[in-house]
Every structure is written in C-alpha cells, then in structure tokens.
Motif scaffolding. Structure first.
Motif, PDB file in Angstrom:
ATOM      1  N   THR A 152      40.608  36.672  36.109  1.00  0.00           N
ATOM      2  CA  THR A 152      41.611  37.393  36.898  1.00  0.00           C
ATOM      3  C   THR A 152      41.354  38.893  36.871  1.00  0.00           C
ATOM      4  OG1 THR A 152      43.213  35.672  36.321  1.00  0.00           O
ATOM      5  CG2 THR A 152      44.073  37.704  37.261  1.00  0.00           C
ATOM      6  N   LEU A 153      40.935  39.413  35.711  1.00  0.00           N
ATOM      7  CA  LEU A 153      40.622  40.844  35.621  1.00  0.00           C
ATOM      8  C   LEU A 153      39.457  41.196  36.537  1.00  0.00           C
ATOM      9  CD1 LEU A 153      41.008  43.621  34.324  1.00  0.00           C
ATOM     10  CD2 LEU A 153      39.483  42.871  32.473  1.00  0.00           C
ATOM     11  N   ALA A 154      38.409  40.373  36.524  1.00  0.00           N
ATOM     12  CA  ALA A 154      37.266  40.631  37.402  1.00  0.00           C
ATOM     13  C   ALA A 154      37.670  40.532  38.868  1.00  0.00           C
ATOM     14  CB  ALA A 154      36.140  39.651  37.086  1.00  0.00           C
ATOM     15  N   ALA A 155      38.516  39.565  39.196  1.00  0.00           N
ATOM     16  CA  ALA A 155      38.991  39.448  40.582  1.00  0.00           C
ATOM     17  C   ALA A 155      39.789  40.677  40.996  1.00  0.00           C
ATOM     18  CB  ALA A 155      39.831  38.186  40.728  1.00  0.00           C
ATOM     19  N   ALA A 156      40.613  41.202  40.084  1.00  0.00           N
ATOM     20  CA  ALA A 156      41.379  42.414  40.395  1.00  0.00           C
ATOM     21  C   ALA A 156      40.460  43.613  40.572  1.00  0.00           C
ATOM     22  CB  ALA A 156      42.397  42.678  39.284  1.00  0.00           C
ATOM     23  N   VAL A 157      39.436  43.719  39.728  1.00  0.00           N
ATOM     24  CA  VAL A 157      38.483  44.835  39.850  1.00  0.00           C
ATOM     25  C   VAL A 157      37.761  44.787  41.191  1.00  0.00           C
ATOM     26  CG1 VAL A 157      36.351  45.793  38.901  1.00  0.00           C
ATOM     27  CG2 VAL A 157      38.198  45.103  37.368  1.00  0.00           C
ATOM     28  N   ILE A 158      37.494  43.596  41.681  1.00  0.00           N
ATOM     29  CA  ILE A 158      36.806  43.453  42.970  1.00  0.00           C
ATOM     30  C   ILE A 158      37.754  43.710  44.141  1.00  0.00           C
ATOM     31  CG2 ILE A 158      35.607  41.839  44.491  1.00  0.00           C
ATOM     32  CD1 ILE A 158      34.589  40.420  41.972  1.00  0.00           C
ATOM     33  N   SER A 159      38.941  43.144  44.091  1.00  0.00           N
ATOM     34  CA  SER A 159      39.816  43.117  45.263  1.00  0.00           C
ATOM     35  C   SER A 159      40.673  44.365  45.421  1.00  0.00           C
ATOM     36  CB  SER A 159      40.719  41.886  45.201  1.00  0.00           C
ATOM     37  OG  SER A 159      41.539  41.939  44.043  1.00  0.00           O
ATOM     38  N   ILE A 160      41.137  44.957  44.330  1.00  0.00           N
ATOM     39  CA  ILE A 160      42.062  46.087  44.451  1.00  0.00           C
ATOM     40  C   ILE A 160      41.415  47.289  45.141  1.00  0.00           C
ATOM     41  CG2 ILE A 160      43.427  47.758  43.158  1.00  0.00           C
ATOM     42  CD1 ILE A 160      44.078  45.556  41.172  1.00  0.00           C
ATOM     43  N   PRO A 161      40.233  47.765  44.721  1.00  0.00           N
ATOM     44  CA  PRO A 161      39.637  48.896  45.460  1.00  0.00           C
ATOM     45  C   PRO A 161      39.368  48.571  46.929  1.00  0.00           C
ATOM     46  CG  PRO A 161      38.547  48.576  43.343  1.00  0.00           C
ATOM     47  CD  PRO A 161      39.418  47.390  43.556  1.00  0.00           C
TER      48      PRO A 161
END
Length: 367
Positions: A152-161
């Motif tokens: 989930t952290l990696a997905a957030a790092v990819i999707s949020i920016p």
C-alpha cells in the motif's frame, strides 16, 4: 370660557387582530413520546403475530412499521397543533433521520460482526509470527501485515504524485484544452473499472518483461496504483477548484510566478481536502483481494522485498484462511476474522492520521 373639543367620529375601519406566526408548539418530549408509542404498538402487533405463528419476532418488520407509524403520527399531530408547514418539516426530518439509521445498520452490523468474531483470533503470536510451517493451530499474520503496509505504501508513492500533478494541470493549466478534456474523460473511465482489470493489467505488463508466472509485491502496488490514481485526481481537482481565484490573482499581481503561487497559496489552502481524498483512495484499495491474488500471490513466509518473490497481504490472507480450511477448521476461521479486524483497525488508524495531518497543515484563519 371653556373650550371643548368634539369627540372624534367612530372609525369605520374594522379593528385588525394581532396575527401570530405560530398557532402552537409541541413540547420537546412529544416526538420521543410518539416514537415510543409507535414502537410499543408495533411491538404489540408483531408480538401477537409471533405468538400466533410460533415464530420469533421479525425485528426488521417491527422497525419498518414503527417508523411508518411514527411518521404518520408526527406529521398529523404537528399539522393540527403547529400548522401545515411545521408538519411537513417534521415529516421530512423524520424521513431523513430514518434514512440515516437505515444507512447505519449495515455499517454497525459489519463492525459488530468483525469485532465479535475477530477477537477470538487475536493473540501475541498473531502479530509476531508468520504461517511458515504451520498447518493447524498457531501461527500469525505478521507477514501479511508487513506485506499490506509495504504494498500500500508503494502504491501511494506511485499514485499520489501522479494524481496530484494531474489535478494541478487540469485546474491550473489545462482549462479549455482538448488534452485536459481527454484526460478528464480517461480519468472518469478509470474510476469505474473493476479491480480485477487493474490486476490483469499489472500482471500483463510484468509478464511481458519477466515472463509468465511472475509474482512480486511491486506488481500488486502497480495494480493498486491504477485504482488509486483516478480517485486522487478527482478529489484533488475538486479541492483545487474550491480555492478562490482572488487568492491566485493577488499572488500573481505581486509578481509571484504561477508555480510558486500553486505551491505557496493553492496547495496549502486545499491541503485538508487533498489529504482526505488521498486517504479515501487508500481505504478503497487496501482491502482489494482479486488484483493482489493475481499479482502478489500467496505466501506463508516473511518477505520484505517488493521486487523479489511472492508477498502476502491481509485481504488475501483472510481469503486463503477461510477458503482453505484445515484441521481444526476453527483455527483457520479465527485467523481469517482476526485478519479482517486488523485490516479495519489499520484503515481507522490511517484516517485518524489523515485528520491530524489535515488539521496541522490546514491554513490558520485566525489572526
């Protein structure tokens, strides 16, 4: 000599009575008394039907009849005592309150069911051990908890920016352009895609590069990012639109560049709403099972490397424990419910953190 004045002639106009805006008012306890009376009548009716049929009382039917009876009583009595306008107001208030209670029923039911069944599987071993070499009782979900947080952290790092920058372009730079219109259309389409399609997309991309049968944690992150990006874009876009144009114009009038205006004025003003939208996107994907089954796979051991080997997550752990029950079956069921409970607690903790972040970084309106 005495001067006398003639009496004033009687006025021919009728004397107008003082009109009041309200003809009466029900006491504050009246709605509650009517609600209790409605519940009592409904309970009596369903109690008689239950005794006659030899079946337990239908709780859902009892609540529906009590609600309808209350709405009829409160609207009728209020219309007679307080007037038609107040009666309609009380009727609409009752309908809205009833709709709220109906919406809360599944939420409370799910929360109660998960807590009641999940507590039995919570133990120290559940948070400190994995399922490696465990075929019955014992074991835990540490590997699934770590996998969920990392993916989930990696997905957030990819999707949020990507989501935030896309929303900034749509609001600040792309108004009226065909490219912005095309991006908006694609984002709307992505919002409604099934989660399994995102999993198939991530699997297809990595299978073309590494070959078929590949399973990695980063594949799950990419699949979740595909689901998160449209939510982040739409929520951030709406928050940026709420920022008054006067703030932008004042900053630009002082000679501040547009990019610095966005960084120093627009984003800080809307940071609370953007944070809420980001947390909604995380809450939407953290419980996905189908895309993670295709991409991250199933594992029983610890794996901290997103780029190597299969990685277990809490949704997949709960699914595998419930669907592949061994001996004793109660141990597998308890672990499944415990995983669901831990997942809900993680989502609640993330939402609390988001509210704290939004409160800290929101612009201060006071002097």
């Amino acid at each position: 000599m005495t001067l006398t004045t003639a009496p004033a002639p009687p006025s021919s106009e009728p004397v107008r009575e003082h009109l009041q805006l309200t003809s009466g008012r029900l006491p504050k306890w009246a709605p509650w008394a009517l609600l209790a009376a409605s519940a009592g009548v409904s309970l009596l009716l369903f109690g008689i039907l239950s005794l006659a049929g030899g079946e337990p009382i239908n709780i859902a039917g009892l609540a529906v009849v009590a609600a309808i009876l209350y709405l009829v009583l409160i609207a009728s009595i209020s219309s007679v005592v307080e007037g038609a306008r107040k009666g309609v107001d009380r009727l609409v208030t009752g309908v809205v309150s009833t709709a709220f209670l109906i919406a809360m029923v599944p939420l409370v039911s799910v929360a109660w069911t998960v807590v009641a069944n999940g507590v039995a599987g919570i133990s120290a071993d559940f948070f400190t051990s994995s399922m490696r070499n465990v075929v019955g009782e014992g074991g835990g979900a540490l590997h699934a908890i770590v996998g969920t947080l990392l993916i989930t952290l990696a997905a957030a790092v990819i999707s949020i920016p990507i989501g935030v920058f896309t929303a900034i372009y749509l609001v600040e730079y792309g108004q009226g352009r065909r490219l912005a219109q095309g991006i908006t259309f694609l984002v709307d389409v992505m919002t409604g895609i099934p989660s399994i399609v995102a999993g198939l997309f991530a699997y297809a991309v990595f299978a073309l590069i590494f070959g078929p049968g590949i399973r990695m944690g980063i594949m799950g992150s990419v699949a979740l990012a595909v689901l998160m990006i449209p939510v982040v874009v739409r929520s951030t876009e709406e928050m940026l639109k709420l920022v008054p144009n006067e703030l932008r114009e004042a900053s630009l009038a002082l000679g501040v560049p547009r990019w610095l205006t966005i960084v120093k004025v627009v984003l800080p003003t809307s940071i609370a709403g953007i944070t809420t939208g980001v947390m909604l996107s995380i809450s939407r994907v953290i419980g996905e099972t189908a895309p993670l089954l295709l991409t991250a796979g199933v594992a029983t051991s610890m794996n901290y490397d997103l780029f190597s080997g299969r990685m277990m997550t809490l949704p997949v752990f709960a699914y595998s424990q419930y669907m592949n029950q061994g001996i004793p079956a109660s141990a597998f069921i308890d672990r499944a419910w415990a995983a669901a409970l831990v997942l809900i607690v993680i989502v609640m903790a993330l939402n609390l953190v988001a509210r704290l972040v939004a409160k800290i970084f929101a612009p201060k309106l006071g002097r």
